[in-house]
Motif scaffolding. Structure first.
Motif, PDB file in Angstrom:
ATOM      1  N   GLY A 130      -3.972 -10.527   8.441  1.00 45.64           N
ATOM      2  CA  GLY A 130      -4.648 -10.973   7.911  1.00 45.64           C
ATOM      3  C   GLY A 130      -5.606 -11.514   6.641  1.00 45.64           C
ATOM      4  N   VAL A 131      -4.646 -10.700   5.366  1.00 46.15           N
ATOM      5  CA  VAL A 131      -5.120 -11.637   4.318  1.00 46.15           C
ATOM      6  C   VAL A 131      -5.036 -12.554   4.214  1.00 46.15           C
ATOM      7  CG1 VAL A 131      -5.250 -11.259   1.574  1.00 46.15           C
ATOM      8  CG2 VAL A 131      -5.569  -9.278   3.673  1.00 46.15           C
ATOM      9  N   VAL A 149      -1.812 -15.655  -3.708  1.00 43.22           N
ATOM     10  CA  VAL A 149      -1.861 -13.901  -2.216  1.00 43.22           C
ATOM     11  C   VAL A 149      -1.177 -13.972  -2.497  1.00 43.22           C
ATOM     12  CG1 VAL A 149      -2.610 -13.420   0.005  1.00 43.22           C
ATOM     13  CG2 VAL A 149      -3.395 -15.392  -1.229  1.00 43.22           C
ATOM     14  N   PRO A 152      -0.023 -11.998  -6.365  1.00 46.72           N
ATOM     15  CA  PRO A 152      -0.415 -11.303  -7.084  1.00 46.72           C
ATOM     16  C   PRO A 152      -0.149  -9.684  -5.828  1.00 46.72           C
ATOM     17  CG  PRO A 152      -1.816 -12.741  -6.599  1.00 46.72           C
ATOM     18  CD  PRO A 152      -0.683 -13.470  -6.005  1.00 46.72           C
ATOM     19  N   GLU A 153      -1.094  -9.998  -4.572  1.00 46.27           N
ATOM     20  CA  GLU A 153      -1.216  -8.534  -3.915  1.00 46.27           C
ATOM     21  C   GLU A 153       0.392  -8.125  -3.616  1.00 46.27           C
ATOM     22  OE1 GLU A 153      -3.886  -8.050  -1.249  1.00 46.27           O
ATOM     23  OE2 GLU A 153      -4.884  -8.601  -3.553  1.00 46.27           O
ATOM     24  N   PRO A 156       2.635  -4.853  -7.157  1.00 48.77           N
ATOM     25  CA  PRO A 156       3.107  -3.228  -7.375  1.00 48.77           C
ATOM     26  C   PRO A 156       4.456  -2.768  -6.429  1.00 48.77           C
ATOM     27  CG  PRO A 156       0.975  -3.040  -6.456  1.00 48.77           C
ATOM     28  CD  PRO A 156       1.263  -4.940  -6.696  1.00 48.77           C
ATOM     29  N   ILE A 226      -1.815  -1.362 -12.419  1.00 52.31           N
ATOM     30  CA  ILE A 226      -2.010  -2.788 -11.546  1.00 52.31           C
ATOM     31  C   ILE A 226      -2.552  -3.008 -10.219  1.00 52.31           C
ATOM     32  CG2 ILE A 226      -1.220  -5.142 -11.390  1.00 52.31           C
ATOM     33  CD1 ILE A 226       1.843  -4.159 -11.675  1.00 52.31           C
ATOM     34  N   ASP A 227      -1.990  -1.333  -9.402  1.00 55.29           N
ATOM     35  CA  ASP A 227      -2.390  -0.835  -7.873  1.00 55.29           C
ATOM     36  C   ASP A 227      -3.600  -0.595  -7.812  1.00 55.29           C
ATOM     37  OD1 ASP A 227      -2.624  -0.306  -5.970  1.00 55.29           O
ATOM     38  OD2 ASP A 227      -0.378   0.931  -6.231  1.00 55.29           O
ATOM     39  N   LYS A 228      -4.882  -1.989  -7.859  1.00 54.37           N
ATOM     40  CA  LYS A 228      -6.066  -1.011  -7.424  1.00 54.37           C
ATOM     41  C   LYS A 228      -6.920  -1.051  -5.814  1.00 54.37           C
ATOM     42  CE  LYS A 228      -6.577  -2.838 -11.747  1.00 54.37           C
ATOM     43  NZ  LYS A 228      -7.315  -1.570 -12.577  1.00 54.37           N
ATOM     44  N   ARG A 229      -5.304  -0.217  -5.638  1.00 54.73           N
ATOM     45  CA  ARG A 229      -5.421  -0.031  -3.572  1.00 54.73           C
ATOM     46  C   ARG A 229      -6.601   1.241  -3.400  1.00 54.73           C
ATOM     47  NH1 ARG A 229      -0.567  -1.834  -1.731  1.00 54.73           N
ATOM     48  NH2 ARG A 229       0.581  -0.721  -3.283  1.00 54.73           N
ATOM     49  N   ALA A 230      -6.064   2.467  -4.639  1.00 53.89           N
ATOM     50  CA  ALA A 230      -7.139   3.410  -3.750  1.00 53.89           C
ATOM     51  C   ALA A 230      -7.723   3.835  -5.249  1.00 53.89           C
ATOM     52  CB  ALA A 230      -5.532   4.518  -4.507  1.00 53.89           C
ATOM     53  N   ILE A 231      -8.637   4.563  -5.077  1.00 52.89           N
ATOM     54  CA  ILE A 231      -9.923   4.088  -5.887  1.00 52.89           C
ATOM     55  C   ILE A 231      -9.656   5.126  -6.915  1.00 52.89           C
ATOM     56  CG2 ILE A 231     -12.451   5.587  -5.957  1.00 52.89           C
ATOM     57  CD1 ILE A 231     -13.040   5.138  -2.421  1.00 52.89           C
TER      58      ILE A 231
ATOM     59  N   ASN B  92     -10.646  -8.214   5.380  1.00 49.51           N
ATOM     60  CA  ASN B  92      -9.619  -9.582   4.598  1.00 49.51           C
ATOM     61  C   ASN B  92      -9.714  -9.766   3.115  1.00 49.51           C
ATOM     62  OD1 ASN B  92      -8.681  -8.889   7.527  1.00 49.51           O
ATOM     63  ND2 ASN B  92      -8.367 -11.022   8.043  1.00 49.51           N
ATOM     64  N   LEU B  94      -8.772  -9.575  -1.177  1.00 45.58           N
ATOM     65  CA  LEU B  94      -7.614  -9.467  -1.452  1.00 45.58           C
ATOM     66  C   LEU B  94      -7.765  -7.847  -2.789  1.00 45.58           C
ATOM     67  CD1 LEU B  94      -7.579 -12.442  -1.055  1.00 45.58           C
ATOM     68  CD2 LEU B  94      -5.808 -13.111  -2.757  1.00 45.58           C
ATOM     69  N   TRP B  95      -6.929  -7.407  -2.288  1.00 47.03           N
ATOM     70  CA  TRP B  95      -7.556  -5.537  -3.362  1.00 47.03           C
ATOM     71  C   TRP B  95      -6.931  -5.040  -4.627  1.00 47.03           C
ATOM     72  CZ3 TRP B  95      -3.649  -3.882  -6.344  1.00 47.03           C
ATOM     73  CH2 TRP B  95      -2.416  -4.530  -5.594  1.00 47.03           C
TER      74      TRP B  95
END
Lengths: 232, 344
Positions: A130-131, A149, A152-153, A156, A226-231, B92, B94-95
């Protein structure tokens, strides 16, 4: 005289020439880092190529995908020690020598880049489709999607992949050392094993472990940063 | 204007072929909010992706103003897409980018410089109410905030059209309301045409002027939202309207049957009010004129739509048959839709 096979012989550090040890360490780190730079570049290019041509139906994409996949799978499968022997003529052409750290570089790159390319490709596939669709809907070109996209995505995965690859490269350099590429592998084999100086072998082992641990620690730290996925 | 001219999209899988969109013709006017309702798998998501050519139709054409989107390729298509914003069910975002950087992404793609990007992002952050959260990453935001970022990002290029693909389906009811309010505000301020895909009739009722109902790739019904709510034609539409207007239909049935048992001679009526009528004291007027009628209220509700208020009232009337007939006739003269559910 002490028995060269005794347990105590491992701790006879008088045998260790610290200058040699230092230059061998530098050679190992240098071989690893230099080949890692090329592995990173080629791995990302190959990974993008694999990702972009997967699931496409145009003839060009299918052929390119098959060729890349074959190349990657073959060179990933050849045991390193055989690859280095196999590539001796190529190495001689490229570097003008078949001994010393420089001579090890081409085989190190060729063996590790395909391995890394697969990890990069897996990283790209983990990105939410989806991104990518959102970027397409904004009017992004393929190149912009790769640059803004995909990379950077999946950073990690790209970084932890290069850490793992770097650590196996350290292992490869040690193997290359046995057949004359220098570095800690060479030191452990020639000055340690062949000269019956167990303390040299042990010291070289410890230094390699330290190098690996430092490498892993840097990689882990970078991924956490770098990993900003988790709070946090 | 967005116009679908006999558009079909057929997917071939190994086992079978799927008509995701089946000969659809549809016109969406400038500056309106158009809703497309259907259950999942009805082809709504494919339909909306035909507008910005994320999906190419198997046959037919999709026009935006006078441009046939199906003929565009490469650079021309990418430039056209910059005029069409899109928001998604799962946002959607970008994280790896902050709120601000996510909003700036479409501007980066367009090649704007940093100062221009910052200025536009500031305006948008204000518009969607995210001031103070600029440097947060998506993982630090709530669902509603994420969709606000999605909306700001979709508006970055000042698009003429905003496509909303189940934009509130992942949000809780309160947040859904906030996001719908925001979309309404944007439509009123910026006059952007919006195409809203949803399976929730509630969303359509709240923000759309016109709507279409989709089932297995076909448009089964289309028209003004208020008309469709008042007089749904297709069975599927009736189902959707019923769910939204009166979700406790079964309860009403039970009450009606109980009342019928208790007062077998009653007349059960369903009244539908719309617009200004919903505010008038029509029932008390009827009781004054026909004092012989006794009245029980079984159930009632009222909903706001973009075309005005819409109400339903279930009544039991008891009295002489002639009186009852006159009463119903009076209600009809007041232009209230009456439906006799049971005349015992």
């Amino acid at each position: 005289m002490r028995d060269p096979n005794s347990f105590a012989s491992y701790f006879n550090f008088a045998q260790v020439n610290w200058n040699n040890l230092w230059s061998a360490t530098v050679e190992t780190v240098w071989m690893t880092l230099l080949s890692l730079v090329f592995v990173f570049i080629f791995g990302i290019i190959l990974g993008l190529l694999l990702f972009e041509t997967t699931g496409k139906h145009t003839a060009g994409a299918v052929i390119l995908n098959k060729l890349t996949a074959i190349f990657v799978n073959i060179f990933r499968s050849i045991p390193f020690i055989i690859l280095i022997v196999l590539l001796i003529p190529l190495t001689k052409k490229m570097t003008g020598t078949i001994i010393g750290p420089r001579a090890a570089i081409p085989s190190l790159i060729i063996s590790a880049a395909p391995f890394y390319a697969r990890m990069v490709e897996i990283g790209f596939h983990e990105i939410d489709a989806g991104v990518i669709e959102a970027a397409e809907a904004m009017g992004a070109s393929r190149l912009q999607i790769m640059w803004k996209v995909l990379i950077p995505e999946s950073l990690p995965a790209i970084v932890s992949g290069i850490t793992v690859t770097g650590i196996s490269l350290i292992g490869y350099t040690a193997m290359a050392g046995v057949i004359g590429a220098g570095g800690l592998g060479n030191l452990a084999y020639q000055d340690g094993f062949q000269a019956n100086q167990n303390a040299v072998t042990l010291t070289a082992t410890v230094v390699i472990l330290i190098v690996v641990f430092i490498f892993q620690a840097i990689g882990d730290f970078a991924v956490r940063k770098i990993d900003k996925r988790a709070i946090a | 204007m967005i116009e679908f001219k006999d558009v079909s999209k057929i997917y071939h899988t190994r086992q079978n072929t799927i008509n995701a969109v089946d000969h659809v013709s549809l016109k969406i006017q400038d500056s309106e909010i158009f809703g497309i309702v259907g259950y999942s798998g009805a082809g709504k998501s494919t339909l909306v992706r035909l507008i910005n050519n994320l999906e190419r139709p198997t046959s037919g054409s999709v026009y935006i103003d006078d441009v046939d989107m199906t003929t565009l390729n490469g650079k021309a298509l990418r430039t056209m897409r910059q005029n069409i914003g899109m928001i998604f069910q799962h946002f959607n975002l970008l994280w790896s980018r902050t709120v601000r950087d996510n909003i700036e992404l479409p501007l980066e793609l367009k090649g704007l410089n940093k100062a221009q990007r910052q200025q536009k992002a500031d305006e948008l952050i204000d518009l969607v109410g995210l001031k103070g959260r600029e440097t947060a990453y998506p993982s630090e935001l709530s669902g509603g905030q994420k969709q606000r970022v999605g909306i700001a990002r979709a508006l970055a290029n000042d698009p003429k059209i905003l496509l909303c693909d189940e934009a509130t389906s992942a949000l809780d009811p309160a947040t859904t309301e906030e996001v719908l309010e925001l979309l309404l505000k944007i439509n009123q301020q910026l006059h952007i045409t919006m195409v809203v895909i949803t399976h929730e009739m509630h969303v359509v009722r709240k923000i759309c002027q016109n709507m279409a109902v989709m089932d297995t790739g076909k448009i089964v019904e289309q028209g003004a939202v208020l008309d469709i709510f008042r007089h749904p034609q297709a069975d599927l539409t009736k189902e959707f309207v019923q769910e939204e207007v009166n979700p406790e239909k079964d309860d009403t049935k039970v009450i009606v049957s109980q009342l019928l048992e208790q007062v077998p001679d009653g007349l059960i009526l369903k009244l539908t009010f719309h617009g200004e009528q919903a505010k008038l004291p029509i029932i008390s007027e009827m009781l004054k004129r026909f004092p012989g009628i006794e009245l029980n209220i079984i159930e009632g509700n009222i909903h706001q739509t973009q075309g005005g208020a819409l109400g339903n009232l279930y009544l039991q009337l008891v009295g002489e048959q002639t009186l009852l007939t006159q009463g119903v006739a009076f209600l009809n003269t007041m232009r209230v839709d009456t439906e006799v559910i049971r005349n015992a």
